[in-house]
Design an enzyme around this catalytic site. Structure first.
Site, PDB file in Angstrom:
ATOM      1  N   LYS A  39     -53.960 -13.960 -41.401  1.00  0.00           N
ATOM      2  CA  LYS A  39     -52.933 -14.740 -40.708  1.00  0.00           C
ATOM      3  C   LYS A  39     -52.166 -13.831 -39.753  1.00  0.00           C
ATOM      4  O   LYS A  39     -51.850 -14.214 -38.631  1.00  0.00           O
ATOM      5  CB  LYS A  39     -51.945 -15.335 -41.716  1.00  0.00           C
ATOM      6  CG  LYS A  39     -52.479 -16.485 -42.527  1.00  0.00           C
ATOM      7  CD  LYS A  39     -51.345 -16.984 -43.413  1.00  0.00           C
ATOM      8  CE  LYS A  39     -51.742 -18.155 -44.277  1.00  0.00           C
ATOM      9  NZ  LYS A  39     -50.640 -18.576 -45.155  1.00  0.00           N
ATOM     10  N   LYS A  87     -61.590 -18.837 -31.767  1.00  0.00           N
ATOM     11  CA  LYS A  87     -60.803 -19.564 -32.783  1.00  0.00           C
ATOM     12  C   LYS A  87     -59.348 -19.677 -32.311  1.00  0.00           C
ATOM     13  O   LYS A  87     -58.717 -20.731 -32.438  1.00  0.00           O
ATOM     14  CB  LYS A  87     -60.887 -18.861 -34.145  1.00  0.00           C
ATOM     15  CG  LYS A  87     -60.063 -19.595 -35.208  1.00  0.00           C
ATOM     16  CD  LYS A  87     -60.084 -18.978 -36.598  1.00  0.00           C
ATOM     17  CE  LYS A  87     -59.122 -19.711 -37.525  1.00  0.00           C
ATOM     18  NZ  LYS A  87     -58.936 -19.085 -38.833  1.00  0.00           N
ATOM     19  N   ASP A 147     -47.313 -21.433 -43.679  1.00  0.00           N
ATOM     20  CA  ASP A 147     -47.956 -22.082 -44.816  1.00  0.00           C
ATOM     21  C   ASP A 147     -49.009 -23.026 -44.255  1.00  0.00           C
ATOM     22  O   ASP A 147     -48.736 -23.784 -43.327  1.00  0.00           O
ATOM     23  CB  ASP A 147     -46.955 -22.824 -45.702  1.00  0.00           C
ATOM     24  CG  ASP A 147     -47.488 -22.925 -47.130  1.00  0.00           C
ATOM     25  OD1 ASP A 147     -47.840 -21.871 -47.699  1.00  0.00           O
ATOM     26  OD2 ASP A 147     -47.599 -24.042 -47.661  1.00  0.00           O
ATOM     27  N   HIS A 206     -55.257 -24.519 -35.395  1.00  0.00           N
ATOM     28  CA  HIS A 206     -53.987 -25.044 -35.897  1.00  0.00           C
ATOM     29  C   HIS A 206     -52.887 -23.992 -35.777  1.00  0.00           C
ATOM     30  O   HIS A 206     -51.758 -24.273 -35.413  1.00  0.00           O
ATOM     31  CB  HIS A 206     -54.176 -25.488 -37.360  1.00  0.00           C
ATOM     32  CG  HIS A 206     -54.975 -24.515 -38.181  1.00  0.00           C
ATOM     33  ND1 HIS A 206     -56.282 -24.188 -37.884  1.00  0.00           N
ATOM     34  CD2 HIS A 206     -54.644 -23.751 -39.241  1.00  0.00           C
ATOM     35  CE1 HIS A 206     -56.715 -23.284 -38.747  1.00  0.00           C
ATOM     36  NE2 HIS A 206     -55.745 -23.003 -39.574  1.00  0.00           N
ATOM     37  N   ARG A 207     -53.238 -22.727 -36.071  1.00  0.00           N
ATOM     38  CA  ARG A 207     -52.250 -21.640 -36.020  1.00  0.00           C
ATOM     39  C   ARG A 207     -51.813 -21.367 -34.577  1.00  0.00           C
ATOM     40  O   ARG A 207     -50.660 -21.082 -34.302  1.00  0.00           O
ATOM     41  CB  ARG A 207     -52.875 -20.397 -36.673  1.00  0.00           C
ATOM     42  CG  ARG A 207     -51.903 -19.314 -37.028  1.00  0.00           C
ATOM     43  CD  ARG A 207     -52.447 -18.383 -38.103  1.00  0.00           C
ATOM     44  NE  ARG A 207     -52.409 -18.983 -39.416  1.00  0.00           N
ATOM     45  CZ  ARG A 207     -53.495 -19.379 -40.082  1.00  0.00           C
ATOM     46  NH1 ARG A 207     -54.709 -19.185 -39.591  1.00  0.00           N
ATOM     47  NH2 ARG A 207     -53.376 -19.961 -41.253  1.00  0.00           N
TER      48      ARG A 207
HETATM   49  P1  IMP Z   1     -51.282 -20.193 -47.917  1.00  0.00           P
HETATM   50  O1  IMP Z   1     -50.837 -20.732 -46.594  1.00  0.00           O
HETATM   51  O2  IMP Z   1     -51.019 -18.726 -48.008  1.00  0.00           O
HETATM   52  O3  IMP Z   1     -50.762 -20.997 -49.066  1.00  0.00           O
HETATM   53  O4  IMP Z   1     -52.866 -20.249 -47.980  1.00  0.00           O
HETATM   54  C1  IMP Z   1     -53.583 -21.365 -47.724  1.00  0.00           C
HETATM   55  C2  IMP Z   1     -55.061 -21.137 -47.881  1.00  0.00           C
HETATM   56  O5  IMP Z   1     -55.666 -22.035 -46.935  1.00  0.00           O
HETATM   57  C3  IMP Z   1     -55.611 -19.753 -47.518  1.00  0.00           C
HETATM   58  O6  IMP Z   1     -55.704 -18.917 -48.620  1.00  0.00           O
HETATM   59  C4  IMP Z   1     -56.998 -20.080 -46.983  1.00  0.00           C
HETATM   60  O7  IMP Z   1     -57.910 -20.246 -48.041  1.00  0.00           O
HETATM   61  C5  IMP Z   1     -56.781 -21.441 -46.343  1.00  0.00           C
HETATM   62  N1  IMP Z   1     -56.521 -21.275 -44.902  1.00  0.00           N
HETATM   63  C6  IMP Z   1     -55.329 -21.245 -44.255  1.00  0.00           C
HETATM   64  N2  IMP Z   1     -55.512 -21.082 -42.944  1.00  0.00           N
HETATM   65  C7  IMP Z   1     -56.847 -21.002 -42.760  1.00  0.00           C
HETATM   66  C8  IMP Z   1     -57.652 -20.807 -41.604  1.00  0.00           C
HETATM   67  O8  IMP Z   1     -57.192 -20.647 -40.461  1.00  0.00           O
HETATM   68  N3  IMP Z   1     -58.967 -20.775 -41.822  1.00  0.00           N
HETATM   69  C9  IMP Z   1     -59.542 -20.940 -43.064  1.00  0.00           C
HETATM   70  N4  IMP Z   1     -58.843 -21.097 -44.163  1.00  0.00           N
HETATM   71  C10 IMP Z   1     -57.484 -21.125 -44.008  1.00  0.00           C
END
Ligand code: IMP
Length: 190
Positions: A12, A169, A68, A174-175
């Site tokens: 991230k 990407k 998140d 989304h990010r």
């Molecule tokens: P959190 O936001 O740290 O709770 O994590 C959410 C989880 O969603 C991550 O550990 C990934 O498995 C998944 N995730 C979040 N963003 C992405 C992305 O951009 N690509 C793929 N998986 C994602």
């Protein structure tokens, strides 16, 4: 402005710092490997993002952005969603999470899904949240070796996100959408 990124997830951090750099603005995301832990026990990703930003700000007293995110699969009523990181168990690997998701979708015709990211900025007074959504389909099996998490099974326009370079990407993700909105608001307000 130097902004502490409220995540230990290096992927991230890489994505957000790259987006900040590519948009040529003065904000910098700082990564801190030994960040204090925040329990993600809220009911929405917005509430979790807000909780992370507040607790990290309260501890370090510097401007913070938290991220998140989750993968929401329509035929599974939005699962794994909030539970994306721990879908297959507390310390599940990306591969275990992917295997569980593919197994749950084996009989399913509707494989539509979306990624959502909520970013939350907090500096002790200003609160800003933005979000970004990327729609796609869950592939039958993993393809590609870039990215992280569920990237290898999330298809957008025929390619999984793991088949895209990080630059590719970052143009659609989304990010990226959430970060662009955040930069716009930060530049107006601060
Ligand atoms: P959190 O936001 O740290 O709770 O994590 C959410 C989880 O969603 C991550 O550990 C990934 O498995 C998944 N995730 C979040 N963003 C992405 C992305 O951009 N690509 C793929 N998986 C994602």
């Amino acid at each position: 402005m130097n902004i502490l990124l409220a995540t230990k997830n290096i992927n991230k951090h890489r994505e957000i710092s790259r987006i900040l750099k590519d948009t040529g603005n003065f904000h910098q995301a700082i990564y801190k490997e030994d960040l204090i832990d925040v329990v993600e026990d809220k009911n929405t990703i917005l509430e979790n993002a807000q909780k992370k930003a507040h607790e990290i700000y309260d501890h370090y007293q510097v401007p913070v952005i938290s991220d998140d995110s989750g993968l929401f699969v329509n035929s599974l009523d939005g699962m794994p969603g909030l539970h994306s990181k721990r879908y297959a168990g507390e310390n599940a690997t990306d591969l275990q999470n992917i295997d569980k998701l593919l197994a749950n979708l084996i009989e399913e015709k509707d494989r539509s899904a979306y990624f959502q990211t909520v970013l939350y900025f907090y500096d002790g007074k200003t609160e800003i949240s933005t979000d970004g959504i990327l729609e796609g389909l869950i592939a039958k099996k993993p393809r590609g070796s870039n990215g992280f998490g569920y990237d290898s099974i999330f298809e957008n326009k025929g390619k999984t996100l793991a088949e895209l370079s990080s630059e590719e990407k970052n143009t659609i993700s989304h990010r990226k959408i959430a970060t662009n909105k955040m930069i716009g608001i930060l530049n107006e307000k601060i």
